[in-house]
Design a protein around this motif. Structure first.
Motif, PDB file in Angstrom:
ATOM      1  N   PRO A 169      -7.087  -4.136  -5.038  1.00 20.70           N
ATOM      2  CA  PRO A 169      -6.336  -2.889  -5.317  1.00 20.70           C
ATOM      3  C   PRO A 169      -7.072  -1.654  -4.763  1.00 20.70           C
ATOM      4  N   ILE A 170      -8.405  -1.713  -4.713  1.00 19.06           N
ATOM      5  CA  ILE A 170      -9.167  -0.577  -4.205  1.00 19.06           C
ATOM      6  C   ILE A 170      -8.742  -0.277  -2.758  1.00 19.06           C
ATOM      7  N   THR A 171      -8.441  -1.337  -2.024  1.00 17.15           N
ATOM      8  CA  THR A 171      -8.024  -1.175  -0.627  1.00 17.15           C
ATOM      9  C   THR A 171      -6.765  -0.318  -0.586  1.00 17.15           C
ATOM     10  N   ALA A 172      -5.840  -0.614  -1.480  1.00 18.76           N
ATOM     11  CA  ALA A 172      -4.583   0.147  -1.508  1.00 18.76           C
ATOM     12  C   ALA A 172      -4.871   1.635  -1.695  1.00 18.76           C
ATOM     13  N   GLN A 173      -5.880   1.953  -2.556  1.00 17.66           N
ATOM     14  CA  GLN A 173      -6.164   3.371  -2.795  1.00 17.66           C
ATOM     15  C   GLN A 173      -6.815   4.033  -1.584  1.00 17.66           C
ATOM     16  N   MET A 174      -7.729   3.322  -0.922  1.00 22.10           N
ATOM     17  CA  MET A 174      -8.576   3.997   0.066  1.00 22.10           C
ATOM     18  C   MET A 174      -8.056   3.895   1.500  1.00 22.10           C
ATOM     19  N   TYR A 175      -7.019   3.090   1.718  1.00 21.07           N
ATOM     20  CA  TYR A 175      -6.520   2.934   3.089  1.00 21.07           C
ATOM     21  C   TYR A 175      -5.081   3.393   3.195  1.00 21.07           C
ATOM     22  N   GLU A 176      -4.737   3.879   4.371  1.00 21.22           N
ATOM     23  CA  GLU A 176      -3.348   4.276   4.599  1.00 21.22           C
ATOM     24  C   GLU A 176      -2.519   3.034   4.870  1.00 21.22           C
ATOM     25  N   ASP A 177      -1.218   3.188   4.837  1.00 21.95           N
ATOM     26  CA  ASP A 177      -0.351   2.008   4.961  1.00 21.95           C
ATOM     27  C   ASP A 177      -0.451   1.339   6.327  1.00 21.95           C
ATOM     28  N   ILE A 178      -0.767   2.129   7.370  1.00 24.50           N
ATOM     29  CA  ILE A 178      -0.812   1.520   8.707  1.00 24.50           C
ATOM     30  C   ILE A 178      -2.118   0.751   8.941  1.00 24.50           C
ATOM     31  N   ALA A 179      -3.038   0.781   7.990  1.00 20.90           N
ATOM     32  CA  ALA A 179      -4.373   0.194   8.203  1.00 20.90           C
ATOM     33  C   ALA A 179      -4.277  -1.296   8.508  1.00 20.90           C
ATOM     34  N   LEU A 180      -5.160  -1.727   9.380  1.00 21.35           N
ATOM     35  CA  LEU A 180      -5.199  -3.138   9.789  1.00 21.35           C
ATOM     36  C   LEU A 180      -5.426  -4.037   8.574  1.00 21.35           C
ATOM     37  N   ILE A 181      -6.281  -3.596   7.676  1.00 13.57           N
ATOM     38  CA  ILE A 181      -6.661  -4.449   6.524  1.00 13.57           C
ATOM     39  C   ILE A 181      -5.465  -4.688   5.600  1.00 13.57           C
ATOM     40  N   LYS A 182      -4.387  -3.844   5.753  1.00 13.00           N
ATOM     41  CA  LYS A 182      -3.217  -4.052   4.878  1.00 13.00           C
ATOM     42  C   LYS A 182      -2.148  -4.900   5.550  1.00 13.00           C
ATOM     43  N   ASP A 183      -2.351  -5.200   6.844  1.00 11.82           N
ATOM     44  CA  ASP A 183      -1.336  -5.965   7.571  1.00 11.82           C
ATOM     45  C   ASP A 183      -1.663  -7.455   7.465  1.00 11.82           C
ATOM     46  N   HIS A 184      -0.851  -8.192   6.697  1.00 12.93           N
ATOM     47  CA  HIS A 184      -1.209  -9.587   6.375  1.00 12.93           C
ATOM     48  C   HIS A 184      -1.354 -10.471   7.599  1.00 12.93           C
ATOM     49  N   THR A 185      -0.427 -10.356   8.547  1.00 16.24           N
ATOM     50  CA  THR A 185      -0.535 -11.244   9.724  1.00 16.24           C
ATOM     51  C   THR A 185      -1.816 -10.958  10.492  1.00 16.24           C
ATOM     52  N   LEU A 186      -2.161  -9.667  10.632  1.00 16.12           N
ATOM     53  CA  LEU A 186      -3.383  -9.337  11.360  1.00 16.12           C
ATOM     54  C   LEU A 186      -4.608  -9.845  10.610  1.00 16.12           C
ATOM     55  N   VAL A 187      -4.598  -9.689   9.297  1.00 14.60           N
ATOM     56  CA  VAL A 187      -5.745 -10.156   8.509  1.00 14.60           C
ATOM     57  C   VAL A 187      -5.877 -11.668   8.646  1.00 14.60           C
ATOM     58  N   ASN A 188      -4.760 -12.381   8.612  1.00 17.92           N
ATOM     59  CA  ASN A 188      -4.839 -13.845   8.739  1.00 17.92           C
ATOM     60  C   ASN A 188      -5.417 -14.261  10.088  1.00 17.92           C
TER      61      ASN A 188
END
Length: 1261
Positions: A1216-1235
């Motif tokens: 959840p911390i990621t959700a607070q500190m990163y914008e929506d376009i962030a790579l870390i929030k993109d599931h396919t890219l993270v996988n």
């Protein structure tokens, strides 16, 4: 191969010529100046020219008679005179004549003494004595005063008599004069024992009181025309003067013909020395045998070359070097020569032109001098043990028989086997007197025991092979002693051959078949690789590599593989190759092991019994019997002779053989001597058949060996000059091929095609190539030397040069120029350039106490010059002192041929295209001075800095420990043990004083001996409250390319420094100003970084570069992951920087509170979270003052080491911390890219990553 020469249409006769050499009474006494004997010798000790007195027949077309060669080799020292007071035992020796094309003829000669009947010769000798004594008196009379000389006239008389006796003098009225004469057989194949018997029986016929049953002509006619060569695999019996003579020839599936007693070589030298000499021969060193017995020289040379089966000596081969060819020792090519010693001078008197790559064997004194750093033969100890067991079974001590003489060997025919059977019969009380007891005191055995303890076999139970029972049923036709020689020979040869069949059992897999047709293959032969050396070596056990990597570079190995490529079908296969291949196939069937798994398990020879059996069968049942000698159609009164004199034979009877309806030709006509078969038999033990294939291979292969054989003929200055000219050409060619080979290896084959290079060469192989380059340089430097000094010609030239320079160092202008150069460069923060100095490099080498010998110093100097890319330049400078070169070298020397010398230096210049670390990687324990330069940023007042800085430098071989830097000093030099290639620098300070902030641009470190300079970019602050608050940083370095090329243009501007990377420079202002990469670029960066690490682990261990660079370097894994976490990171307020580490710490707190509230989703997830928290806590608790980015770097490195990175990325993507500190376009929030990121990082799991100490100091997880 020892075995045969022969020509196009030899009709298979046992002997081609019968020759008589000796004193020609017509021409009288001609002193043999060429033999180099001086006139201080007494006349009886001098050498006189011998002549070929007669030969029968005059000529045979398949083997033209070479009068010069036969004359020189029958009596290599010319005529010898003796009186009745000297011993006059007949001496037998054999010799070889190698023709221009490499084919061989064998000679066997028996030298004996005959009384001189010519009055002229006797009186000439008397005159020589008078002259000599008169000269001696003038030279050696001490100044006397009258009193003494008068006081004892008797004494005076006495001295003159004793003086004459001292000179084993000759008095015509009192002494009988004898002169040497020799009878000789020239044969196409080397049946040494049979020829020796023929000659001894002929000599006996002349000296025995009873005349022989038939005239001598009958026996000689018989051996020349009526005795055939035994066909392959058959035995033959023919008649000598007094008894039958037997010879047998191996079949085409056995080891080639070899008829010298191996036993004698082991008795003379001992196993240890034989194996060392064998190793030198395989690696194509120069080998010089030294003995007062010609036959011993021949036996050792032939044995060593025969034991090489299936390989063949490809270079100069002169087992008996006639005295007149001594200048040939100067040959700058590999050679195997035998030098006759007069038994008076010891080794120290022997002036040899070059000894850097020489193996010197003093045969009579059981002594061998080896070239430096000779690699061990694979499994040397087990090999020696296997040979020793065989020798002991024949009662020969493995350490050799120091006082070996012909009679001593007879006594030793007491065999250990007899002892064993005696024990069974109860004759010897049960004492364990076996071969082991006989040898208890022997040092080789002591060494073997040590080895054996390790392998777990007990030597007490040493097996002594017992005789095969079949012996009783078979009646052997030769005497016991001779049969033992046959047995021992074949047993030892099988053991040696077995080493190669084991070592090269799967060599065929690595042969590179040419893609083009044979014609074009021949023309480009030198450029072609015919064997995949790298793959072959990577399959071999580690201990074999030093030997094998050098062996694969030899000419004999190349020729062997060429032969393999040439003969596709069984039919035209070279006989030696056929035998070897069939053995290899057998081994393959026996050990059905995967060819890639090489083991260093020692496998003993299993083929002995079979080989012994076939010899035994041939000797028990003789296949062919030749026609008996018979009366010839001679005139009445011919064939008479005087006792003790070998007669002049009737040439009319001996000049031609019988007509073609010859008895034995007819008898064996079916099949045996048909042309094709005959040719096969002929090539069976010979190399050169006249067909095209051989011609091609010869031409294609004549790389360094332009001269296979010195011409044994009139040695006019022009012939010698031509020979030397050939050598010069050969050396240049060899230099060209070596440099090319080394560059191709260094750059890797694909690199040459693609125009760029990945380093693709193993440490062992690189060392081999450089060692062979050093050998070549030593050979070049010793060609045409006036006077030899020291063992290394190159080093002694360098020392002369140094001495000359020291005399001339009065010129001061040079130094001033350097000073001014230094001042100019002070304006920019670069290091003052290292001075290029040949002499300085020599001093460095002289200061290394680990290098003891001249040869070692020369090699180290070559390595250092290669590493500094100065080899060509230094040698050019060395040779620019023309006066010195003239003083040291004869006119014909390579170094005085200007064009060739220029080309040679040009070839060496090409090494500057690649980076060698051949000095740094070899001399790992020496002390090296390092020079450090720290460059702080100019803009932001580094001068006010008050804290105490420190630095620690790490390399592949070690690290310096923390070095305190005196305040305000940015340049310093210190000495420490060789660090190898440098990898990281840790730099920091103690935060003391008012202004403890320091902005460092970069650090430079230079190795003051090799001149390698490394740059460590930093571009960040060190100080609390600045940047990420770090007081120390780990910097990763890169090697700067050398600027010698720029220096050569004498350009005065200092070389440009590469600036710190763009990204790092932005960081100095604020981490958020980094150029923003899009997700595609970030993924690419991660892919590149991981790929780099994967490639690193796929290289052989010795070739891997620095892993630290791949993790923490400019485009390493850390910086790529930094990009991942920077992408879409929210920056809260204008002036406060937020670092990735802050985010990770928040995530840690979140997981720890979850733990306490026990709201844990699943087990797997729980361990991941725990791990993550544990690492973050450990890094935060470290005593080191590393900043937040430093901590992030440490976390990534530890995660890579423990294969946890992909788990942590998955963990953080869901946090959840990621959700607070990163914008929506962030790579870390993109599931396919993270996988996909996780998948890429998972590939690192199979590698065992070990981190450099500097990266994880102060952390123990």
């Amino acid at each position: 191969m020892s075995g045969g020469g022969g020509g196009s249409s030899a009709p298979g006769r046992f002997a081609d010529y019968f020759v008589i050499c000796g004193l020609d009474t017509e021409t009288g006494l001609e002193p043999d100046e060429l033999s180099g004997e001086n006139f201080e010798q007494t006349p009886l000790r001098r050498t006189f020219k011998s002549k070929v007195l007669a030969r029968y027949p005059e000529n045979v077309e398949w083997n033209p008679f070479d009068q010069d060669a036969v004359g020189m080799l029958c009596m290599p020292k010319g005529l010898a005179f003796k009186t009745q007071a000297d011993s006059r035992e007949p001496q037998f020796h054999s010799f070889i004549i190698t023709r221009e094309d490499g084919s061989r003829t064998f000679g066997f000669s028996l030298t004996f003494f005959e009384e001189v009947t010519s009055k002229q010769i006797c009186s000439a000798m008397q005159t020589l004595y008078h002259m000599h004594n008169a000269e001696y008196d003038i030279l050696h009379t001490p100044p006397t005063n009258d009193k003494e000389s008068c006081s004892s006239t008797g004494d005076c008389n006495g001295t003159s008599v004793s003086k004459l006796q001292r000179f084993n003098s000759y008095d015509i009225s009192r002494d009988t004069l004898y002169v040497s004469k020799c009878i000789c057989l020239i044969t196409p194949m080397s049946f040494m024992k049979a020829c020796k018997k023929v000659l001894e029986q002929l000599h006996q016929a002349v000296t025995s009181p009873q005349p022989p049953p038939l005239p001598l002509e009958s026996y000689i006619y018989n051996i020349l025309y009526e005795v055939p060569l035994p066909p392959a695999g058959r035995s033959l019996k023919f008649s000598g003067v007094y008894g039958p003579i037997i010879c047998q020839r191996p079949s085409t599936s056995e080891l080639p013909l070899f008829d010298f007693p191996v036993k004698e070589v082991f008795e003379l030298l001992g196993v240890e020395n034989v194996v060392q000499l064998f190793t030198c021969a395989l690696l194509e060193f120069q080998i010089l045998l030294y003995s007062q017995h010609y036959q011993r020289l021949m036996t050792v040379a032939e044995t060593i070359t025969a034991l090489m089966f299936p390989f063949q000596w490809q270079h100069v081969y002169v087992p008996i070097l006639p005295a007149s060819l001594l200048h040939f020792l100067d040959a700058p090519v590999p050679y195997l020569m035998g030098l006759h010693s007069n038994g008076l001078d010891d080794r120290s008197k022997l002036e040899l032109p070059q000894e850097a790559n020489l193996c010197f064997v003093d045969v009579d004194n059981h002594f061998i001098e080896l070239p430096e750093d000779l690699p061990q033969f694979p499994n040397k100890l087990e090999f020696i043990q296997e040979i020793s067991e065989i020798l002991m079974a024949f009662g020969i001590p493995p350490e050799g028989n120091l006082h070996c003489s012909e009679s001593a060997s007879k006594m030793k025919s007491l065999r250990a086997c007899d002892l064993v059977s005696d024990k069974r019969n109860g004759n010897i009380a049960g004492s364990p007197l076996n071969s082991y007891e006989l040898l208890k005191e022997n040092e080789t055995i002591a060494r073997l025991q040590a080895l054996v303890k390790r392998t777990g076999v007990s030597l007490e139970k040493l097996e002594v092979r017992e005789e095969t029972s079949s012996k009783k049923d078979l009646k052997i036709q030769c005497d016991e002693e001779e049969f033992k020689i046959y047995q021992l020979n074949i047993q030892i040869r099988e053991v040696f051959a077995n080493r190669f069949t084991q070592m090269f059992a799967d060599y065929e897999v690595f042969v590179i078949q040419p893609s083009q047709d044979k014609e074009s293959w021949f023309t480009n032969r030198e450029q072609m690789q015919n064997f995949d050396k790298a793959s072959f070596l990577s399959d071999q056990p580690e201990p074999y590599l030093p030997f094998l990597s050098r062996f694969l570079e030899t000419q004999m190995f190349a020729s062997f593989i060429d032969n393999k490529i040439m003969c596709h079908d069984e039919d035209d296969k070279d006989p030696v190759l056929r035998v070897f291949d069939s053995r290899v196939d057998k081994i393959r069937l026996l050990n059905v092991r995967t060819p890639t798994l090489r083991t260093s398990m020692y496998q003993k020879c299993t083929t002995i019994d079979e080989a012994e059996k076939s010899i035994e069968l041939r000797l028990a049942k003789i296949d062919h019997t030749a026609v008996h000698p018979h009366l010839l159609d001679m005139k009445i009164g011919q064939g008479k002779y005087e006792l003790g004199f070998f007669p002049k034979l009737q040439s009319d009877v001996l000049s031609t053989g019988p007509a073609s309806n010859n008895k034995w030709t007819k008898r064996n006509a079916p099949a045996q001597w048909r042309r094709k078969d005959r040719q096969k038999q002929h090539t069976e033990h010979l190399r050169l058949d006249n067909d095209q294939r051989e011609k091609y291979i010869q031409e294609a292969r004549n790389l360094g060996s332009t001269i296979r054989q010195p011409k044994l003929s009139n040695l006019s200055p022009s012939v010698i000059a031509q020979t030397n000219w050939k050598f010069v050409e050969g050396l240049l060619k060899e230099c060209r091929n070596k440099t090319k080979r080394m560059l191709v290896e260094k750059m890797g084959r694909e690199a040459v095609e693609l125009g760029h290079g990945e380093v693709n060469i193993t440490g062992v192989e690189e060392n081999t190539l450089i060692a062979s380059l050093c050998d070549l340089l030593e050979r070049i430097w010793s060609h045409g030397l006036q006077v030899k000094q020291g063992k290394s010609a190159l080093w002694s030239h360098l020392l002369h040069y140094l001495e000359n320079r020291q005399r001339r160092t009065t010129s001061g202008s040079f130094r001033i120029l350097l000073e001014s150069e230094r001042r100019k460069s002070d304006t920019s923060p670069a290091m003052s350039p290292l001075r290029i100095s040949l002499i300085q490099d020599m001093r460095h080498i002289q200061n290394i106490s680990e290098i003891k010998t001249d040869v070692g110093k020369a090699r180290a100097w070559v390595r250092l010059s290669m590493e500094k890319k100065l080899l060509s330049r230094h040698l050019k400078q060395l040779l620019s002192d023309h006066e010195l070169t003239k003083k040291l070298y004869k006119r014909y020397a390579f170094l005085r041929c200007d064009d060739e010398k220029e080309q040679f230096l040009y070839h060496l210049l090409s090494f500057n295209a690649v980076d060698y670390f051949c000095f740094t990687n070899v001399f790992t324990t020496i002390l090296i001075p390092y020079h450090i330069l720290i460059v702080p940023s100019k803009k932001l007042g580094g001068s006010m800095f008050t804290a105490n800085p420190w630095i620690c430098i790490s390399g592949e071989l070690g690290e310096t420990g923390v070095l305190q830097i005196p305040r305000n000093i940015l340049e310093m030099t210190f000495e420490c043990q060789n660090l190898g290639k440098l990898t990281t620098v840790q730099i920091g300070h103690d935060n003391s004083g008012l202004y403890a902030k320091w902005l460092v641009e970069y650090v430079m470190v230079r190795n003051e001996i090799t001149g390698h300079t490394y740059k460590f970019p930093c571009g960040r602050w060190l100080g609390k409250g600045m940047d990420d608050g770090s007081l120390e940083r780990i910097l990763v370095g890169e090697l700067l390319t050398s600027h010698t090329e720029a220096d050569e243009r004498q350009c005065r501007t200092p070389p440009l420094q590469q600036s710190p990377s763009m990204i790092r420079r932005f960081v100095t202002i604020s981490p958020n100003n980094k150029p923003k990469l899009n997700t595609g670029q970030i993924q690419e960066a991660i892919g590149e970084a991981v790929n780099g690490i994967v490639k690193h682990f796929h290289k052989p261990e010795k070739e891997r570069g620095s892993l630290t660079l791949l993790l923490c370097g400019e485009s390493g894994l850390v910086s790529a992951l930094e990009q991942v976490f920077q992408h879409g990171f929210k920056s809260p307020r204008l002036f406060k920087n937020v670092f990735i580490w802050d985010f990770l710490e928040k995530a840690q707190t979140y997981y720890e509170t979850l733990e306490q509230n026990e709201m844990v989703p699943e087990e797997n997830w729980q361990t991941r979270a725990r791990n993550f928290c544990r690492f973050i806590t450990a890094i935060n608790n470290t005593p080191r003052n590393i900043g937040k980015d430093g901590k992030f770097q440490m976390l990534v490195c530890l995660g890579a080491r423990d294969h946890l990175l992909h788990h942590w990325i998955a963990l953080l993507a869901d946090c959840p911390i990621t959700a607070q500190m990163y914008e929506d376009i962030a790579l870390i929030k993109d599931h396919t890219l993270v996988n996909s990121l996780i998948r890429v990082l998972q590939t690192l799991q199979e590698f065992n990553i070990t981190l450099e100490a500097s990266l994880v100091k102060g952390i123990d997880i």
